[in-house]
Design a protein around this motif. Structure first.
Motif, short mmCIF file in Angstrom:
data_model
loop_
_atom_site.label_atom_id
_atom_site.label_comp_id
_atom_site.label_asym_id
_atom_site.label_seq_id
_atom_site.Cartn_x
_atom_site.Cartn_y
_atom_site.Cartn_z
N ASP A 1 -6.90 -3.53 -28.59
CA ASP A 1 -6.59 -4.76 -27.58
C ASP A 1 -7.10 -4.09 -26.32
N GLY A 2 -6.98 -2.80 -26.01
CA GLY A 2 -7.61 -2.44 -24.92
C GLY A 2 -8.91 -2.00 -24.53
N GLY A 3 -9.73 -1.57 -25.44
CA GLY A 3 -10.72 -1.89 -25.63
C GLY A 3 -12.02 -2.93 -25.34
N GLN A 4 -11.09 -3.83 -26.22
CA GLN A 4 -11.64 -5.32 -26.22
C GLN A 4 -11.82 -5.95 -24.95
N SER A 5 -11.16 -5.84 -23.75
CA SER A 5 -11.08 -6.04 -22.42
C SER A 5 -12.77 -5.04 -21.61
N THR A 6 -13.83 -4.52 -22.33
CA THR A 6 -14.51 -4.54 -21.75
C THR A 6 -15.89 -5.02 -21.51
N GLY A 7 -16.35 -4.78 -20.70
CA GLY A 7 -17.89 -5.97 -20.97
C GLY A 7 -19.14 -5.81 -22.01
N VAL A 8 -19.11 -4.91 -22.18
CA VAL A 8 -19.92 -4.40 -23.40
C VAL A 8 -19.68 -5.04 -24.74
N THR A 9 -18.32 -4.80 -24.52
CA THR A 9 -17.42 -5.72 -26.01
C THR A 9 -17.91 -7.71 -26.14
N TYR A 10 -17.61 -7.95 -24.71
CA TYR A 10 -18.50 -9.68 -24.69
C TYR A 10 -19.41 -8.81 -24.55
N GLU A 11 -20.25 -8.95 -24.15
CA GLU A 11 -22.28 -8.47 -24.60
C GLU A 11 -22.65 -9.04 -25.76
N GLY A 12 -22.00 -7.50 -26.74
CA GLY A 12 -22.52 -7.77 -28.04
C GLY A 12 -22.19 -8.69 -28.99
N PHE A 13 -20.86 -8.72 -28.70
CA PHE A 13 -20.20 -9.66 -29.52
C PHE A 13 -20.76 -11.66 -29.37
N ASN A 14 -20.67 -11.53 -27.77
CA ASN A 14 -21.80 -13.01 -27.90
C ASN A 14 -22.73 -13.04 -28.59
N PHE A 15 -23.53 -12.05 -28.49
CA PHE A 15 -25.43 -11.67 -28.86
C PHE A 15 -25.09 -11.84 -30.17
N ALA A 16 -23.93 -11.38 -30.97
CA ALA A 16 -23.98 -11.20 -32.19
C ALA A 16 -23.36 -12.50 -32.29
N ALA A 17 -22.47 -13.66 -31.98
CA ALA A 17 -22.40 -15.35 -32.18
C ALA A 17 -22.91 -15.86 -31.35
N VAL A 18 -24.19 -16.21 -30.38
CA VAL A 18 -25.34 -16.80 -30.17
C VAL A 18 -26.28 -17.22 -31.31
N GLN A 19 -26.81 -15.72 -32.08
CA GLN A 19 -28.38 -15.51 -33.18
C GLN A 19 -27.42 -15.29 -34.43
N LYS A 20 -26.19 -15.89 -34.47
CA LYS A 20 -25.40 -15.83 -36.01
C LYS A 20 -25.63 -14.26 -36.67
N LEU A 21 -25.21 -13.88 -36.19
CA LEU A 21 -24.94 -12.65 -37.05
C LEU A 21 -24.11 -12.26 -37.14
N GLY A 22 -24.00 -11.61 -38.20
CA GLY A 22 -23.23 -11.52 -39.08
C GLY A 22 -22.09 -10.37 -39.03
N VAL A 23 -22.22 -9.80 -37.45
CA VAL A 23 -21.21 -8.91 -37.11
C VAL A 23 -19.13 -9.43 -37.39
N VAL B 1 -3.78 -13.42 -22.85
CA VAL B 1 -3.03 -14.13 -23.37
C VAL B 1 -1.93 -13.39 -24.73
N LYS B 2 -1.84 -14.65 -25.54
CA LYS B 2 -0.46 -14.07 -26.79
C LYS B 2 -1.47 -12.98 -27.68
N ASP B 3 -2.18 -14.63 -28.26
CA ASP B 3 -2.80 -13.98 -29.34
C ASP B 3 -4.82 -13.51 -29.05
N LEU B 4 -5.24 -11.88 -28.81
CA LEU B 4 -6.56 -11.95 -28.88
C LEU B 4 -7.38 -12.50 -29.46
N ALA B 5 -6.85 -13.07 -30.60
CA ALA B 5 -8.14 -13.96 -31.26
C ALA B 5 -8.04 -15.50 -30.87
N GLN B 6 -7.33 -15.43 -29.65
CA GLN B 6 -7.46 -16.98 -29.08
C GLN B 6 -9.22 -16.40 -28.33
N ARG B 7 -9.17 -15.44 -28.25
CA ARG B 7 -10.47 -14.86 -27.51
C ARG B 7 -12.05 -15.31 -28.41
#
Ligand SMILES: Cc1ncc(C[n+]2csc(CCOP(=O)(O)OP(=O)(O)O)c2C)c(N)n1
Length: 451
Positions: free
Chosen positions: A241-263, A284-290
């Motif tokens: 829950d701490g690590g997910q605040s890093t910028g690279v989490t956003y960059e990496g997961f956003n890329f997977a989301a946009v490219q529809k990669l099975g991450v 946020v209360k629930d990190l799933a909201q991300r």
């Protein structure tokens, strides 16, 4: 195929190109602006449906604990207290839609091995036989094991320090992990690096990366590589829950989301980011909201319930295979030890520890299998536990007896210089990207730049 816009067809008939040349620059830019607006508005037509499940958050938990950690300053003594209802009955395990009895029992055995192996590491550390620290996944074994168990053989994992159970599911032996911690010659990295920093192309395990979040773009890259070879695979990784605040989490997961990669990203929502309560880490209360922001489906599960974790991961993996892209799973649980062996976690309020102790994933799953489902008799259960103990004892002795590495090995096998070092064959098939046949791997821009 979509029908052509009649206005565009009419304009084409009139000779759109010819018409454009007769326009003033202002007229041209006004036409361009209108075209852009029409595109964004969908030209008044119905908007395309969002990708399956995107933006939808499901909560599968059978219990929704309602308390929070607050910082209290009592005459200069600053500490954390927990406020809310901690007096809830322990919820049952939610039956899996997919697991067969034999699979549930195998998951339970891996969980026992995971915890027993870490207790052994703790003892070895206290005898000064470990090089470096020891990291624990105590209380999170069900999450690490059941999620890794949901993958197919072509899928990949990138574990974090608390996912040592996932290594076992992927084919590593408890002895390998012990030797790694003791920096032994027969350990996976032959004494180079410590802790759980090892991986294997054969086992499809990307070695944990200490920089929090950096495994996510690696997983996105592996999924993209497989896609270029004509295969949709699932790539599972975890983040705190701490690590997910890093910028690279956003960059990496956003890329997977946009490219529809099975991450498949599991957020280990374990209440503490080292010694910071999650309440002071995120708004946020629930990190799933991300998941809404990423445009992928989000699922909340009880991380102490292996059936919920398995089912959520299984469904995310199926989505990955169908090419529908990434999924975010928030597993709520508590880290039952400190950040590592040096951290006594005295900042955790006792009442909170007791609450989660009653929800111990192994004790509850054992009760479910033995008393609830009766898939294991008491005798079978005792025999299994004794077997696990025996294996851990044998492995500890083998690891202790293993030699230390030769000094000159330190410089070997550190850098891979590509084909000169060892060939990296395509895993899934021929590259299907356009134009690839004319380009050699060592000549691509990235490779040239690296040199
Ligand atoms: C990018 C980065 N920043 C800081 C650290 C130092 N660090 C290691 S673990 C940790 C806390 C992680 O908290 P969380 O992700 O919630 O995992 P937990 O230890 O609670 O399981 C920090 C800050 C790091 N490894 N990487």
């Amino acid at each position: 195929m979509a029908k052509k816009d009649p206005a565009a067809v009419a304009l084409g008939r009139k000779g759109g190109k010819a018409r454009l040349t007769k326009m003033t620059p202002e007229q041209r830019s006004s036409v361009a602006r209108q075209a852009v607006r029409a595109r964004w508005d969908g030209g008044g037509a119905a908007k395309p449906a969002p990708p399956s499940g995107a933006g939808r958050i499901e909560d599968w938990r059978l219990e929704k604990p309602d308390f929070r950690v607050v910082e209290v300053d009592k005459d200069g003594d600053v500490h954390y207290e927990v406020r809310g209802n901690l007096d809830l009955p322990v919820p049952p395990i939610r039956d899996s839609k997919y697991l067969k009895p034999a699979q549930a029992i195998e998951i339970y055995k891996y969980m026992l091995l995971n915890r027993g192996m870490e207790f052994t590491l703790e003892k070895l550390y206290k005898q000064s036989k470990v090089v470096g620290g020891v990291y624990f996944g105590t209380g999170q074994e069900g999450c690490s094991v059941a999620s890794a168990y949901a993958l197919g053989k072509d899928d990949w994992i990138a574990p974090m320090i608390r996912n040592q159970g996932a290594f076992l599911v992927r084919g590593y032996h408890t002895r390998d992990v012990m030797m790694q911690y003791m920096a032994k010659a027969e350990g996976p990295t032959k004494g180079k690096d410590a802790g759980s920093h090892f991986g294997s192309i054969d086992k499809k395990v990307s070695a944990p990366i200490s920089m929090l979040g950096d495994s996510i773009p690696v997983m996105a890259g592996i999924a993209l590589g497989a896609r270029l070879q004509g295969r949709n695979i699932a790539c599972l990784t975890w983040i705190g829950d701490g690590g997910q605040s890093t910028g690279v989490t956003y960059e990496g997961f956003n890329f997977a989301a946009v490219q529809k990669l099975g991450v498949v990203l599991i957020v280990e929502s374990n209440h503490w980011a080292y010694s910071t309560p999650t309440e002071e880490q995120v708004g946020v209360k629930d990190l799933a909201q991300r998941a809404i922001g990423y445009g992928v489906p989000g699922v909340i599960v009880d991380g102490t319930d292996p059936c919920q974790v398995y089912d959520a991961t299984y469904e995310a993996v199926e989505r990955a295979y169908r090419g529908e892209g990434a999924t975010l799973i928030e597993a709520k649980m508590m880290r039952m030890k400190g950040h590592a062996i040096h951290d006594a976690a005295q900042y955790v309020p006792a009442a909170m520890r007791e609450f989660w102790q009653k929800r111990d994933c192994i004790a509850r799953f054992e009760k479910y299998l033995v008393d609830g489902k009766k898939w294991l008799t008491r005798e079978q259960n005792e025999r299994m536990k004794a077997e696990v103990e025996r294996q851990l004892d044998d492995d500890r002795m083998a690891a202790e007896a293993s030699p230390m590495p030769e000094p000159e090995w330190a410089a070997k096998g550190v850098y891979c210089a590509g084909a000169d070092c060892h060939p990296i064959p395509l895993m899934y098939g021929e590259v299907q990207a356009r134009g690839h046949k004319d380009v050699k791997l060592e000549q691509v821009e990235a490779a040239v730049h690296l040199k």
